[in-house]
Design an enzyme around this catalytic site. Structure first.
Site, PDB file in Angstrom:
ATOM      1  N   ARG A   1      -9.806 118.524  19.050  1.00 59.62           N
ATOM      2  CA  ARG A   1      -8.802 119.448  18.503  1.00 59.62           C
ATOM      3  C   ARG A   1      -9.426 120.644  17.763  1.00 59.62           C
ATOM      4  O   ARG A   1      -8.919 121.756  17.800  1.00 59.62           O
ATOM      5  CB  ARG A   1      -7.933 118.646  17.526  1.00 59.62           C
ATOM      6  CG  ARG A   1      -7.015 119.448  16.609  1.00 59.62           C
ATOM      7  CD  ARG A   1      -6.237 118.496  15.728  1.00 59.62           C
ATOM      8  NE  ARG A   1      -5.576 119.132  14.614  1.00 59.62           N
ATOM      9  CZ  ARG A   1      -4.277 119.415  14.581  1.00 59.62           C
ATOM     10  NH1 ARG A   1      -3.511 119.133  15.595  1.00 59.62           N
ATOM     11  NH2 ARG A   1      -3.748 119.983  13.511  1.00 59.62           N
TER      12      ARG A   1
ATOM     13  N   HIS B   1       1.116 126.464  20.538  1.00 54.97           N
ATOM     14  CA  HIS B   1       0.547 125.117  20.373  1.00 54.97           C
ATOM     15  C   HIS B   1       1.306 124.172  21.299  1.00 54.97           C
ATOM     16  O   HIS B   1       2.258 124.544  21.963  1.00 54.97           O
ATOM     17  CB  HIS B   1       0.723 124.656  18.924  1.00 54.97           C
ATOM     18  CG  HIS B   1      -0.193 125.324  17.953  1.00 54.97           C
ATOM     19  ND1 HIS B   1      -1.245 124.681  17.364  1.00 54.97           N
ATOM     20  CD2 HIS B   1      -0.194 126.585  17.443  1.00 54.97           C
ATOM     21  CE1 HIS B   1      -1.876 125.514  16.542  1.00 54.97           C
ATOM     22  NE2 HIS B   1      -1.263 126.684  16.571  1.00 54.97           N
TER      23      HIS B   1
ATOM     24  N   GLU C   1       5.609 125.172  19.518  1.00 52.62           N
ATOM     25  CA  GLU C   1       5.088 123.910  20.084  1.00 52.62           C
ATOM     26  C   GLU C   1       5.715 123.775  21.469  1.00 52.62           C
ATOM     27  O   GLU C   1       6.898 123.443  21.606  1.00 52.62           O
ATOM     28  CB  GLU C   1       5.475 122.716  19.206  1.00 52.62           C
ATOM     29  CG  GLU C   1       4.883 122.738  17.810  1.00 52.62           C
ATOM     30  CD  GLU C   1       3.413 122.325  17.733  1.00 52.62           C
ATOM     31  OE1 GLU C   1       2.834 121.968  18.780  1.00 52.62           O
ATOM     32  OE2 GLU C   1       2.854 122.373  16.635  1.00 52.62           O
TER      33      GLU C   1
ATOM     34  N   HIS D   1      -5.906 125.049  18.875  1.00 52.61           N
ATOM     35  CA  HIS D   1      -6.258 123.638  19.030  1.00 52.61           C
ATOM     36  C   HIS D   1      -6.739 123.389  20.460  1.00 52.61           C
ATOM     37  O   HIS D   1      -6.009 123.633  21.429  1.00 52.61           O
ATOM     38  CB  HIS D   1      -5.049 122.757  18.710  1.00 52.61           C
ATOM     39  CG  HIS D   1      -4.753 122.711  17.244  1.00 52.61           C
ATOM     40  ND1 HIS D   1      -3.490 122.660  16.725  1.00 52.61           N
ATOM     41  CD2 HIS D   1      -5.598 122.704  16.170  1.00 52.61           C
ATOM     42  CE1 HIS D   1      -3.568 122.632  15.398  1.00 52.61           C
ATOM     43  NE2 HIS D   1      -4.828 122.664  15.045  1.00 52.61           N
TER      44      HIS D   1
END
Ligand code: 0X9
Ligand code: ZN
Length: 425
Positions: free
Chosen positions: A241, A311, A387, A188
Site C-alpha cells: 500500500r 482510491h 473510493e 496507494h
C-alpha cells in the site's frame, strides 16, 4: 573452488539478501466480518497492528463489514476468537494467492493479445483491457501529447527509487488565468483501478465531444503518485500500500502517503510503527512523493479549485475532514450537493451507487490525507477522495472501461461546476 568463484558467490548472496523477495499469500483467507456493536468492532480492530492481518476494507460505521486478510498460520486462532466473542464472519476468499495468480495470468494474456493486435501501431496502443505498468502509463501520456496539441506532459519530480511522477495538463491555452481541476491516482499502490481510471480520464477529455470541458477550465491529471509502490505490487507484493522509502536502518519499508500530508498530521487513523500499513512517516511531508504533490499544488497559485483523488474500493465520495468527525468544512453544504449530483451521474450508466459524506464520519477518522491538505492549505474549494467500485484491490480488468466511463460522468459535473463558479479568478 577458486577465489573468483568465492567472490562471485558472496556478491550474489549479498544482492539477494538486499532484494526483497516475493510475498506469497498461499493459504491466506479473506474474511468478511459483520460487527454489530462498537465493542465487536473494537475487538476486531485490535488486530490492525498485527503483521499477519491486512485490513482491506474498514468502516467504523456499523453494521458495515470489515474485510481482512489473515495469513494461514493465524486463521484457526482468529476464527476461534471471533466465535468466542459472538462475532459473525464469512470466508470470502479461500486462498488469496490463487486469486493473485489468476490475475497475473489474465494480465499476461491481455498483454500478449494487445501486442499481437497492435504490432506496427505507433499510437494509442493501450485499450484499457489490462492494468498497465508505470512505464506504459508514462508512454501513453507521452503519446497523447504527441497526438493532441491541447495535452502537455509534465513531471512533478522523482519518487524515492527515482521514477518520474508524470502528469498531463489538458488546456485550451490562451493567456487568461483559468480555474483548474487536479485529479490524481495511485497514492496507494495496491489500488490498481485508480491509476488506470485517471488514465482513462485523459482519453475521454481529448475526445472531440468533450472539448467544451476544458475550454475554460484546465485539467491536471497525475495517474500514479506512488510509482515505486505501484511497481512493487506488480510481481513482488500485490497488496503493498505504501511508498518504498527506507526508514532509518529498519527492515520495514514504506510510508502511507495518505497519512503523510501536513495538515493535522498524525492526529488520527495512523500507525507509529514503520512496519504497519498506515505508518504516517517521520514527519509531515517526510516523503518525496507527497512533497512533490504539495509543491506542484502550491506552484499553481491557488488556481486548483477542485482536487479529486482516486482510491479504491467501496464506492464512496468522501469530502473533508478526514482527520476528525467532530467538524466539517465551512462549505459542507456545497460539498454535499456536488457529491449528490455526482452520485446521480455515477449511477446513470450502470446503476453504481455511491455513498457521500465526510471521510471521518462515513468511513473512519484518518489524518494526513491529501484531501484534507488540499482543502485546508492547498486552497482547493472542493476536495473529494473517490473510493472507486470493486470488492477487492484485485479487480477484473473487464471493469476498467465501465468504471472509467461512469467516473468520467462525475468528472463532468465537477468540470461544469468549475467553469461556472470560478470563472472570475
Ligand atoms: O484510508 C485512506 O487513506 C482512504 N481509504 S483507502 O481504503 N483507499 O485507504 C480514505 C481517505 C479519506 N480521507 C482522509 N481520511 N483524509
Ligand atoms: Zn487508498
Amino acid at each position: 573452488m577458486g577465489p573468483n568463484f568465492l567472490i562471485i558467490a558472496i556478491l550474489v548472496a549479498f544482492v539477494f539478501a538486499n532484494e526483497e523477495s516475493f510475498r506469497s499469500l498461499k493459504g491466506a483467507q479473506e474474511i468478511s466480518i459483520t460487527c454489530e456493536t462498537e465493542k465487536q468492532l473494537d475487538f476486531v480492530l485490535r488486530f490492525e497492528d498485527n503483521n499477519h492481518f491486512d485490513f482491506l476494507k474498514v468502516s467504523h460505521v456499523p453494521p458495515e463489514n470489515v474485510q481482512v486478510l489473515v495469513t494461514e498460520n493465524q486463521l484457526l486462532n482468529f476464527k476461534m476468537q471471533l466465535d468466542q466473542n459472538g462475532i459473525k464472519y464469512k470466508v470470502l476468499v479461500d486462498d488469496f494467492q490463487k486469486v493473485i495468480d489468476e490475475e497475473s495470468k489474465a494480465q499476461r494474456r491481455a498483454l500478449m493479445l494487445a501486442n499481437r493486435s497492435h504490432q506496427g501501431d505507433e499510437n494509442d496502443t493501450y485499450d484499457f483491457d489490462h492494468f498497465p505498468r508505470h512505464n506504459a502509463i508514462n508512454d501513453y501520456m507521452e503519446q497523447m501529447t504527441k497526438k493532441y496539441e491541447d495535452v502537455t506532459l509534465f513531471s512533478i519530480g522523482y519518487s524515492y527509487d527515482g521514477r518520474s511522477i508524470n502528469g498531463v495538463k489538458i488546456s485550451s491555452g490562451g493567456n487568461k488565468t483559468k480555474p483548474a481541476i487536479l485529479i490524481d491516482g495511485g497514492i496507494h499502490a495496491r489500488e490498481w483501478i485508480s491509476p488506470v481510471t485517471a488514465l482513462h480520464t485523459i482519453s475521454e477529455l481529448v475526445n472531440e465531444k468533450n472539448k467544451e470541458l476544458y475550454k475554460n477550465v484546465d485539467w491536471y491529471i497525475i495517474p500514479v503518485l506512488n510509482p515505486d509502490g505501484y511497481e512493487f505490487t506488480h510481481g513482488k507484493d500485490r497488496l503493498w500500500r505504501k511508498n518504498r522509502s527506507k526508514i532509518g536502518h529498519r527492515q520495514c519499508r514504506g510510508v502511507d502517503l495518505n497519512r503523510n500530508f501536513g495538515y493535522k498530521w498524525k492526529l488520527s487513523g495512523r500507525s507509529r510503527h514503520p512496519c504497519h500499513i498506515t505508518y504516517a512517516g517521520k514527519a509531515p511531508f517526510s516523503e518525496l512523493e507527497s512533497q512533490h504533490l504539495r509543491d506542484f499544488f502550491l506552484s499553481k497559485n491557488g488556481t486548483i479549485k477542485i482536487y479529486l483523488t482516486l482510491h479504491s474500493f467501496g464506492k464512496y465520495l468522501l469530502y473533508p475532514w478526514g482527520y476528525t468527525p467532530a467538524e466539517v468544512p465551512e462549505n459542507e453544504d456545497v460539498l454535499l450537493k456536488l457529491g449528490v449530483i455526482a452520485a446521480v451521474k455515477l449511477k446513470a450508466l450502470y446503476g453504481t451507487e455511491y455513498k457521500i459524506g465526510s471521510a471521518a464520519r462515513i468511513l473512519y477518522p484518518a489524518a494526513g490525507g491529501s484531501d484534507d491538505w488540499a482543502k485546508a492549505i492547498g486552497k482547493a474549494d472542493i476536495a473529494f477522495t473517490i473510493e472507486l467500485p470493486g470488492t477487492s484491490f484485485v479487480i477484473d480488468p473487464s471493469l476498467i472501461k465501465p468504471i472509467g466511463l461512469e467516473t468520467f460522468e462525475a468528472f463532468r459535473v465537477f468540470g461544469v461546476y468549475a467553469e461556472i463558479v470560478y470563472k472570475d479568478l
